[in-house]
Design a protein around this motif. Structure first.
Motif, mmCIF file in Angstrom:
data_model
loop_
_atom_site.group_PDB
_atom_site.id
_atom_site.type_symbol
_atom_site.label_atom_id
_atom_site.label_comp_id
_atom_site.label_asym_id
_atom_site.label_seq_id
_atom_site.Cartn_x
_atom_site.Cartn_y
_atom_site.Cartn_z
ATOM 1 N N SER A 149 0.844 -1.197 0.000
ATOM 2 C CA SER A 149 0.000 0.000 0.000
ATOM 3 C C SER A 149 0.878 1.245 0.000
ATOM 4 N N VAL A 150 0.627 2.133 -0.954
ATOM 5 C CA VAL A 150 1.455 3.322 -1.135
ATOM 6 C C VAL A 150 0.564 4.554 -1.276
ATOM 7 N N VAL A 151 0.995 5.654 -0.667
ATOM 8 C CA VAL A 151 0.297 6.930 -0.788
ATOM 9 C C VAL A 151 1.172 7.876 -1.592
ATOM 10 N N ASP A 152 0.632 8.441 -2.690
ATOM 11 C CA ASP A 152 1.432 9.373 -3.476
ATOM 12 C C ASP A 152 1.346 10.769 -2.876
ATOM 13 N N ARG A 153 2.046 11.727 -3.492
ATOM 14 C CA ARG A 153 2.111 13.084 -2.927
ATOM 15 C C ARG A 153 0.758 13.790 -2.936
ATOM 16 N N ASP A 154 -0.195 13.275 -3.738
ATOM 17 C CA ASP A 154 -1.537 13.849 -3.765
ATOM 18 C C ASP A 154 -2.478 13.177 -2.775
ATOM 19 N N GLY A 155 -1.922 12.234 -1.997
ATOM 20 C CA GLY A 155 -2.730 11.546 -1.002
ATOM 21 C C GLY A 155 -3.548 10.391 -1.544
ATOM 22 N N VAL A 165 -6.289 -12.572 0.524
ATOM 23 C CA VAL A 165 -7.052 -13.182 -0.555
ATOM 24 C C VAL A 165 -8.465 -12.628 -0.578
ATOM 25 N N PHE A 166 -9.006 -12.336 0.621
ATOM 26 C CA PHE A 166 -10.385 -11.856 0.718
ATOM 27 C C PHE A 166 -10.462 -10.335 0.846
ATOM 28 N N GLY A 167 -9.396 -9.652 0.463
ATOM 29 C CA GLY A 167 -9.483 -8.202 0.337
ATOM 30 C C GLY A 167 -8.939 -7.395 1.486
ATOM 31 N N LYS A 168 -8.377 -8.003 2.513
ATOM 32 C CA LYS A 168 -7.853 -7.235 3.635
ATOM 33 C C LYS A 168 -6.488 -6.669 3.289
ATOM 34 N N ASP A 169 -6.286 -5.349 3.514
ATOM 35 C CA ASP A 169 -4.990 -4.734 3.288
ATOM 36 C C ASP A 169 -4.095 -5.012 4.478
ATOM 37 N N VAL A 170 -2.905 -5.524 4.210
ATOM 38 C CA VAL A 170 -1.963 -5.841 5.272
ATOM 39 C C VAL A 170 -0.843 -4.813 5.263
ATOM 40 N N GLY A 171 -0.552 -4.212 6.413
ATOM 41 C CA GLY A 171 0.555 -3.269 6.499
ATOM 42 C C GLY A 171 0.084 -1.832 6.431
ATOM 43 N N VAL A 172 0.909 -0.937 6.972
ATOM 44 C CA VAL A 172 0.610 0.488 6.977
ATOM 45 C C VAL A 172 1.091 1.093 5.664
ATOM 46 N N PRO A 173 0.287 1.932 4.985
ATOM 47 C CA PRO A 173 0.717 2.535 3.715
ATOM 48 C C PRO A 173 1.985 3.356 3.896
ATOM 49 N N VAL A 174 2.836 3.346 2.882
ATOM 50 C CA VAL A 174 4.073 4.105 2.906
ATOM 51 C C VAL A 174 3.997 5.198 1.853
ATOM 52 N N SER A 175 4.830 6.210 2.020
ATOM 53 C CA SER A 175 4.878 7.314 1.079
ATOM 54 C C SER A 175 5.706 6.919 -0.143
ATOM 55 N N ALA A 176 5.148 7.111 -1.338
ATOM 56 C CA ALA A 176 5.869 6.793 -2.574
ATOM 57 C C ALA A 176 7.141 7.617 -2.686
ATOM 58 N N GLU A 177 7.080 8.864 -2.215
ATOM 59 C CA GLU A 177 8.245 9.742 -2.296
ATOM 60 C C GLU A 177 9.343 9.298 -1.336
ATOM 61 N N ASP A 178 8.931 8.859 -0.123
ATOM 62 C CA ASP A 178 9.920 8.461 0.883
ATOM 63 C C ASP A 178 10.700 7.222 0.470
ATOM 64 N N LEU A 233 10.041 5.719 -5.088
ATOM 65 C CA LEU A 233 9.395 5.091 -6.238
ATOM 66 C C LEU A 233 9.367 6.055 -7.412
ATOM 67 N N PRO A 234 9.673 5.586 -8.608
ATOM 68 C CA PRO A 234 9.580 6.461 -9.783
ATOM 69 C C PRO A 234 8.131 6.814 -10.043
ATOM 70 N N PRO A 235 7.860 7.970 -10.659
ATOM 71 C CA PRO A 235 6.475 8.368 -10.921
ATOM 72 C C PRO A 235 5.803 7.421 -11.884
ATOM 73 N N VAL A 236 4.488 7.262 -11.730
ATOM 74 C CA VAL A 236 3.720 6.412 -12.623
ATOM 75 C C VAL A 236 3.329 7.234 -13.837
ATOM 76 N N ALA A 237 3.637 6.717 -15.006
ATOM 77 C CA ALA A 237 3.272 7.400 -16.240
ATOM 78 C C ALA A 237 2.849 6.361 -17.257
ATOM 79 N N ALA A 238 2.022 6.802 -18.200
ATOM 80 C CA ALA A 238 1.575 5.883 -19.244
ATOM 81 C C ALA A 238 2.764 5.460 -20.086
ATOM 82 N N SER A 239 2.936 4.149 -20.234
ATOM 83 C CA SER A 239 4.057 3.634 -21.006
ATOM 84 C C SER A 239 3.725 3.680 -22.493
#
Length: 313
Positions: free
Chosen positions: A206-212, A249-262, A265-271
């Motif tokens: 789970s990742v949070v980008d700079r826009d939240g 498997v049944f949809g539970k998110d495991v772990g605390v979200p981390v900041s993509a910037e921290d 992670l490279p920015p997501v862009a259309a390939s």
């Protein structure tokens, strides 16, 4: 610097022909002056398999009949090993792909490259030295008499766009290639957060980008190591238990979200065809997107639940 040692750091500075910095801890922050010519030549060693070459202004002088009156091939010597040069180029490629040198891409420069920004105290100097396998270019912005260039005048804002514009024109027609990996260097998939071999959950964090915006991103990427120094243990951060895997498997998110910037992670862009996710043209063997030497087989449903197929049973 604490792990390498000050004497060894000073020794490498001398090998790279950037002078002899003072033997103090602050040398890691740039405690001595260096010329643009010397610094650019030093980075050239990372682009030339560890060989540093003395800069020359005039290579050859000929008369009107073509007779050579003067010739200077320059001097060269080995400063670092071929493996170290490759690893440095690999690490420095991240600066342009997803670091402080990203504005080079905004300037329209698309080839695989590596480099480093530098900003001195009070914004008196802004540097960027970068290279491809065929060309090294250094940019310095400042005044003859040291003074603040601009408030908040970071190199990423001032020097990098100049470098990108120059390199775009200077490398026109160049192929998007990259350095050959030396025999003593191995490539492995590792977790970006722990630096260990990927565990069950490293590819779905789970990742949070700079826009939240919350999303799922893989933390697995290719890193290079001198053979014998590569990690062997599994990532302790994303090694989910049986209960966590089953819940996932049944949809539970495991772990605390981390900041993509921290986590860098490279920015997501259309390939697009022929380009990498960061918008640059993908080389035949890019420093960060090749497969590991021994890729794991894709696990099925029960393999994901029970964790079967991992290196560490």
């Amino acid at each position: 610097l604490a792990s390498v040692g000050i004497p060894k750091a000073v020794g490498y500075a001398e090998k790279l022909n950037v002078g002899k910095p003072p033997s103090v801890p602050s040398l890691a922050l740039g405690a001595s002056d260096v010329t643009l010519s010397a610094l650019t030549a030093a980075y050239g060693a990372f682009a030339d398999g560890g060989i540093v070459r003395t800069p020359i202004l005039i290579r050859r002088v000929e008369d009107s009949d073509g007779a050579v009156l003067f010739k200077d091939d320059g001097q060269s010597h080995r400063a670092v090993s071929e493996a170290t040069a490759f690893l440095m180029a690999s690490m420095l490629s991240d600066v342009i792909s997803a670091g402080t040198g990203f504005r080079a891409r905004q300037a329209g420069f698309t080839l695989p490259a590596a480099g480093k920004t530098g900003t001195t105290n009070d914004y008196n100097d802004a540097w960027f030295v970068g290279f491809t396998p065929h060309l090294v270019t250094g940019v310095w912005v400042g005044f003859d008499q040291p003074k603040t260039i601009a408030s908040g005048g970071y190199a990423g804002e001032l020097a990098v766009p100049i470098w990108g514009a120059v390199m775009k024109r200077a490398t026109r027609g160049h192929k998007p290639d990259w350095f050959e990996r030396p025999a003593g260097v191995v490539g492995l998939n590792v977790c970006r957060m722990s630096g260990r071999l990927p565990a069950g959950g490293c590819d779905n964090v789970s990742v949070v980008d700079r826009d939240g915006v919350l999303g799922k991103r893989s933390m697995v990427y290719t890193e290079y190591f001198v053979r014998g120094t590569e990690p062997t243990g599994l990532c302790p951060l994303h090694g989910h238990s049986f209960t966590d895997r089953l819940a996932g498997v049944f949809g539970k998110d495991v772990g605390v979200p981390v900041s993509a910037e921290d986590v860098g992670l490279p920015p997501v862009a259309a390939s697009t065809s022929g380009t990498s996710p960061n918008g640059s043209v993908a080389p035949a063997e890019s420093p960060r997107d090749v497969k590991a030497e021994e890729p794991k087989k894709k696990r099925g449903f029960w393999g994901r639940v029970f964790g079967r197929g991992d290196d560490d049973n």
